[in-house]
Design a protein around this motif. Structure first.
Motif, mmCIF file in Angstrom:
data_model
loop_
_atom_site.group_PDB
_atom_site.id
_atom_site.type_symbol
_atom_site.label_atom_id
_atom_site.label_comp_id
_atom_site.label_asym_id
_atom_site.label_seq_id
_atom_site.Cartn_x
_atom_site.Cartn_y
_atom_site.Cartn_z
ATOM 1 N N TRP A 80 -3.295 135.961 -0.413
ATOM 2 C CA TRP A 80 -2.145 135.680 0.473
ATOM 3 C C TRP A 80 -2.074 134.192 0.837
ATOM 4 O O TRP A 80 -2.249 133.775 1.982
ATOM 5 C CB TRP A 80 -2.198 136.531 1.738
ATOM 6 C CG TRP A 80 -0.842 136.654 2.384
ATOM 7 C CD1 TRP A 80 -0.393 136.055 3.517
ATOM 8 C CD2 TRP A 80 0.258 137.431 1.878
ATOM 9 N NE1 TRP A 80 0.917 136.386 3.771
ATOM 10 C CE2 TRP A 80 1.343 137.235 2.779
ATOM 11 C CE3 TRP A 80 0.443 138.246 0.768
ATOM 12 C CZ2 TRP A 80 2.580 137.856 2.592
ATOM 13 C CZ3 TRP A 80 1.667 138.867 0.583
ATOM 14 C CH2 TRP A 80 2.714 138.664 1.485
ATOM 15 N N THR A 81 -1.859 133.401 -0.220
ATOM 16 C CA THR A 81 -1.791 131.950 -0.038
ATOM 17 C C THR A 81 -0.469 131.432 -0.587
ATOM 18 O O THR A 81 0.395 132.196 -1.018
ATOM 19 C CB THR A 81 -2.944 131.270 -0.804
ATOM 20 O OG1 THR A 81 -2.875 131.658 -2.191
ATOM 21 C CG2 THR A 81 -4.292 131.677 -0.246
ATOM 22 N N GLY A 82 -0.325 130.119 -0.561
ATOM 23 C CA GLY A 82 0.847 129.480 -1.149
ATOM 24 C C GLY A 82 2.141 129.864 -0.459
ATOM 25 O O GLY A 82 2.227 129.904 0.777
ATOM 26 N N GLU B 24 5.951 131.545 3.925
ATOM 27 C CA GLU B 24 7.140 132.313 4.314
ATOM 28 C C GLU B 24 6.793 133.453 5.269
ATOM 29 O O GLU B 24 7.601 133.830 6.117
ATOM 30 C CB GLU B 24 7.833 132.860 3.068
ATOM 31 C CG GLU B 24 8.464 131.778 2.191
ATOM 32 C CD GLU B 24 9.313 132.372 1.090
ATOM 33 O OE1 GLU B 24 9.496 133.606 1.062
ATOM 34 O OE2 GLU B 24 9.804 131.596 0.249
ATOM 35 N N PHE B 25 5.595 134.045 5.098
ATOM 36 C CA PHE B 25 5.212 135.195 5.923
ATOM 37 C C PHE B 25 3.815 134.957 6.495
ATOM 38 O O PHE B 25 2.825 135.559 6.059
ATOM 39 C CB PHE B 25 5.232 136.482 5.084
ATOM 40 C CG PHE B 25 6.543 136.731 4.404
ATOM 41 C CD1 PHE B 25 7.614 137.283 5.093
ATOM 42 C CD2 PHE B 25 6.709 136.393 3.063
ATOM 43 C CE1 PHE B 25 8.822 137.497 4.463
ATOM 44 C CE2 PHE B 25 7.923 136.608 2.431
ATOM 45 C CZ PHE B 25 8.986 137.161 3.122
ATOM 46 N N PRO B 26 3.712 134.052 7.476
ATOM 47 C CA PRO B 26 2.389 133.696 8.019
ATOM 48 C C PRO B 26 1.679 134.872 8.691
ATOM 49 O O PRO B 26 0.449 134.860 8.812
ATOM 50 C CB PRO B 26 2.708 132.588 9.025
ATOM 51 C CG PRO B 26 4.159 132.775 9.365
ATOM 52 C CD PRO B 26 4.794 133.297 8.122
ATOM 53 N N GLU B 27 2.422 135.884 9.119
ATOM 54 C CA GLU B 27 1.805 137.038 9.774
ATOM 55 C C GLU B 27 1.383 138.105 8.770
ATOM 56 O O GLU B 27 0.923 139.189 9.157
ATOM 57 C CB GLU B 27 2.759 137.644 10.808
ATOM 58 C CG GLU B 27 3.072 136.696 11.963
ATOM 59 C CD GLU B 27 3.976 137.317 13.001
ATOM 60 O OE1 GLU B 27 4.475 138.438 12.751
ATOM 61 O OE2 GLU B 27 4.175 136.702 14.063
ATOM 62 N N ALA C 45 5.075 142.516 5.366
ATOM 63 C CA ALA C 45 5.752 143.415 6.301
ATOM 64 C C ALA C 45 5.128 144.805 6.230
ATOM 65 O O ALA C 45 4.482 145.171 5.239
ATOM 66 C CB ALA C 45 7.235 143.492 5.959
ATOM 67 N N PHE C 46 5.328 145.593 7.281
ATOM 68 C CA PHE C 46 4.730 146.922 7.358
ATOM 69 C C PHE C 46 5.124 147.776 6.151
ATOM 70 O O PHE C 46 4.272 148.418 5.520
ATOM 71 C CB PHE C 46 5.159 147.604 8.660
ATOM 72 C CG PHE C 46 4.705 149.020 8.771
ATOM 73 C CD1 PHE C 46 3.362 149.345 8.692
ATOM 74 C CD2 PHE C 46 5.628 150.043 8.963
ATOM 75 C CE1 PHE C 46 2.933 150.669 8.796
ATOM 76 C CE2 PHE C 46 5.211 151.361 9.073
ATOM 77 C CZ PHE C 46 3.863 151.676 8.992
ATOM 78 N N GLY C 47 6.416 147.788 5.813
ATOM 79 C CA GLY C 47 6.873 148.587 4.683
ATOM 80 C C GLY C 47 6.198 148.191 3.382
ATOM 81 O O GLY C 47 5.845 149.052 2.562
ATOM 82 N N GLU C 48 6.001 146.900 3.188
ATOM 83 C CA GLU C 48 5.336 146.437 1.975
ATOM 84 C C GLU C 48 3.876 146.893 1.949
ATOM 85 O O GLU C 48 3.352 147.284 0.887
ATOM 86 C CB GLU C 48 5.405 144.911 1.869
ATOM 87 C CG GLU C 48 4.833 144.362 0.569
ATOM 88 C CD GLU C 48 5.063 142.875 0.387
ATOM 89 O OE1 GLU C 48 4.537 142.325 -0.597
ATOM 90 O OE2 GLU C 48 5.765 142.265 1.220
ATOM 91 N N ALA D 125 -5.039 145.621 1.126
ATOM 92 C CA ALA D 125 -4.100 145.720 2.253
ATOM 93 C C ALA D 125 -4.791 145.878 3.597
ATOM 94 O O ALA D 125 -4.191 145.587 4.640
ATOM 95 C CB ALA D 125 -3.150 146.908 2.014
ATOM 96 N N ARG D 126 -6.063 146.317 3.605
ATOM 97 C CA ARG D 126 -6.717 146.705 4.865
ATOM 98 C C ARG D 126 -6.719 145.586 5.910
ATOM 99 O O ARG D 126 -6.349 145.808 7.076
ATOM 100 C CB ARG D 126 -8.142 147.184 4.595
ATOM 101 C CG ARG D 126 -8.835 147.668 5.872
ATOM 102 C CD ARG D 126 -10.180 148.310 5.569
ATOM 103 N NE ARG D 126 -10.003 149.639 4.997
ATOM 104 C CZ ARG D 126 -10.346 149.989 3.755
ATOM 105 N NH1 ARG D 126 -10.892 149.083 2.956
ATOM 106 N NH2 ARG D 126 -10.170 151.204 3.323
ATOM 107 N N ALA D 127 -7.105 144.393 5.527
ATOM 108 C CA ALA D 127 -7.160 143.289 6.499
ATOM 109 C C ALA D 127 -5.775 143.004 7.072
ATOM 110 O O ALA D 127 -5.620 142.732 8.273
ATOM 111 C CB ALA D 127 -7.732 142.033 5.836
ATOM 112 N N HIS D 128 -4.750 143.056 6.219
ATOM 113 C CA HIS D 128 -3.375 142.831 6.683
ATOM 114 C C HIS D 128 -2.943 143.947 7.637
ATOM 115 O O HIS D 128 -2.270 143.681 8.638
ATOM 116 C CB HIS D 128 -2.410 142.786 5.491
ATOM 117 C CG HIS D 128 -2.643 141.635 4.563
ATOM 118 N ND1 HIS D 128 -2.435 140.327 4.944
ATOM 119 C CD2 HIS D 128 -3.048 141.596 3.269
ATOM 120 C CE1 HIS D 128 -2.710 139.523 3.918
ATOM 121 N NE2 HIS D 128 -3.075 140.274 2.897
#
Length: 338
Positions: free
Chosen positions: A103-105, A110-113, A116-119, A132-135
């Motif tokens: 989750w870089t670049g 664009e999505f620092p948090e 999204a939940f749906g993704e 996905a677990r950490a997110h």
């Protein structure tokens, strides 16, 4: 007078595909505006040959939200449709690149948090829970106190107590009030977290007519299971039918029904439940071409047969269906059928 009756969804689906064609001006004008006068039937017949040829080669690809109306028509007709195979391929590709692990670049900019939940639900569906677990746990912290946070923790492997969900749902009568985030689809299943048939039945009464039939059928099957009037196999079939009805844009609606399925039918970890759902979604058999969709081709055949009589073609909307007849249309213009 020769006539044909078609279901409203079949005619609507046929019109949706017709609107995607170019070079058939008579077909698009006359079939969408009440019918075709006799003197234009030769031109219409010529174009219908082109329509049939196009349907034979046109991929039966339905996208959301652009084709949401067509998707609903397909659902009403019982025609399988799924964009999940494309979604699954994309997720598998991203997982192979370790996109979610890094989750870089551009993603991080664009999505620092995080995703999204749906993704994240989609990633878990197709076997990516480790990335996905950490997110999921981070998003749970960011949205603490929300239903989304509860599902993030559950998908991330943390235990989810039924009492927590029941407290979040509140009284069944609250469903009559406008619900925006979360919506009724997310909240209604929470009334089925415990075998309380009276409370669950009351919740169903409050939302009658507001939700899609597959979800309601699944929830009603749980009531039957509690009362020993329904078999586990029937609940499983209802759950599969619900899963098949969910589009990628509504993926978050899978969480609560999957949780219920895990409580009453098949006890599995959250990620394993979601991965089973993902496998079902990938296996939905979708007609390859428009010509493989029987209701659409039945509509086209009816138009061709009536057009060949040379008397005119009238298209009339009647309750729940469309009437095609070999006669001059009542009007030759207007936009009442657009």
């Amino acid at each position: 007078m020769e006539s044909r009756h078609l279901s409203a969804p079949a005619w609507s689906a046929f019109k949706s595909w017709l609107l995607k064609l170019t070079g058939v001006p008579v077909s698009r004008l006359r079939l969408l505006t009440g019918g075709c006068p006799a003197d234009e039937l030769p031109a219409l017949a010529k174009e219908l040959k082109r329509v049939r040829a196009d349907f034979k080669k046109r991929p039966n690809e339905v996208s959301a939200p652009a084709d949401e109306g067509l998707r609903k028509d397909y659902a009403a007709l019982g025609v399988p449709w799924s964009a999940w195979s494309e979604v699954a391929s994309e997720v598998h590709r991203d997982l192979k690149r370790n996109r979610y692990a890094r989750w870089t670049g551009v993603d991080a900019l664009e999505f620092p948090e995080g995703p999204a939940f749906g993704e994240l639900v989609t990633v878990v569906l197709f076997g990516g829970v480790e990335q996905a677990r950490a997110h999921l746990l981070r998003r749970a912290s960011l949205s603490e106190g929300s239903l989304e946070a509860l599902w993030c923790r559950w998908l991330g492997g943390e235990p989810l107590e039924p009492e927590t969900l029941r407290a979040f749902a509140g009284a069944p009568e609250q469903l009559a009030e406008p619900l925006y985030t979360p919506g009724i689809e997310e909240v209604l299943p929470l009334y089925f977290v415990e075998p309380d048939a009276v409370r669950a039945e009351r919740a169903l009464e409050v939302v009658a007519g507001k939700l899609g039939q597959p979800l309601l059928d699944f929830l009603r099957s749980l009531l039957g299971l509690w009362r020993q009037e329904t078999t586990t196999e029937d609940v499983r079939a209802r759950f599969d039918a619900f899963v098949a009805s969910v589009s990628p844009s509504k993926v978050s609606q899978l969480c609560a029904p999957a949780y219920l399925y895990g409580r009453y039918v098949e006890v599995l970890p959250a990620h394993a439940l979601l991965e089973q759902v993902g496998s079902r979604l990938e296996c939905i058999a979708v007609p390859a071409k428009v010509a493989d969709v029987q209701p659409v081709m039945e509509a086209l055949t009816a138009v061709e047969e009536l057009t060949a009589m040379g008397l005119g073609l009238r298209v009339e909307q009647v309750p729940g269906k469309v009437l095609l007849s070999a006669q001059e249309p009542e009007t030759t213009g207007g936009d009442e059928f657009l």
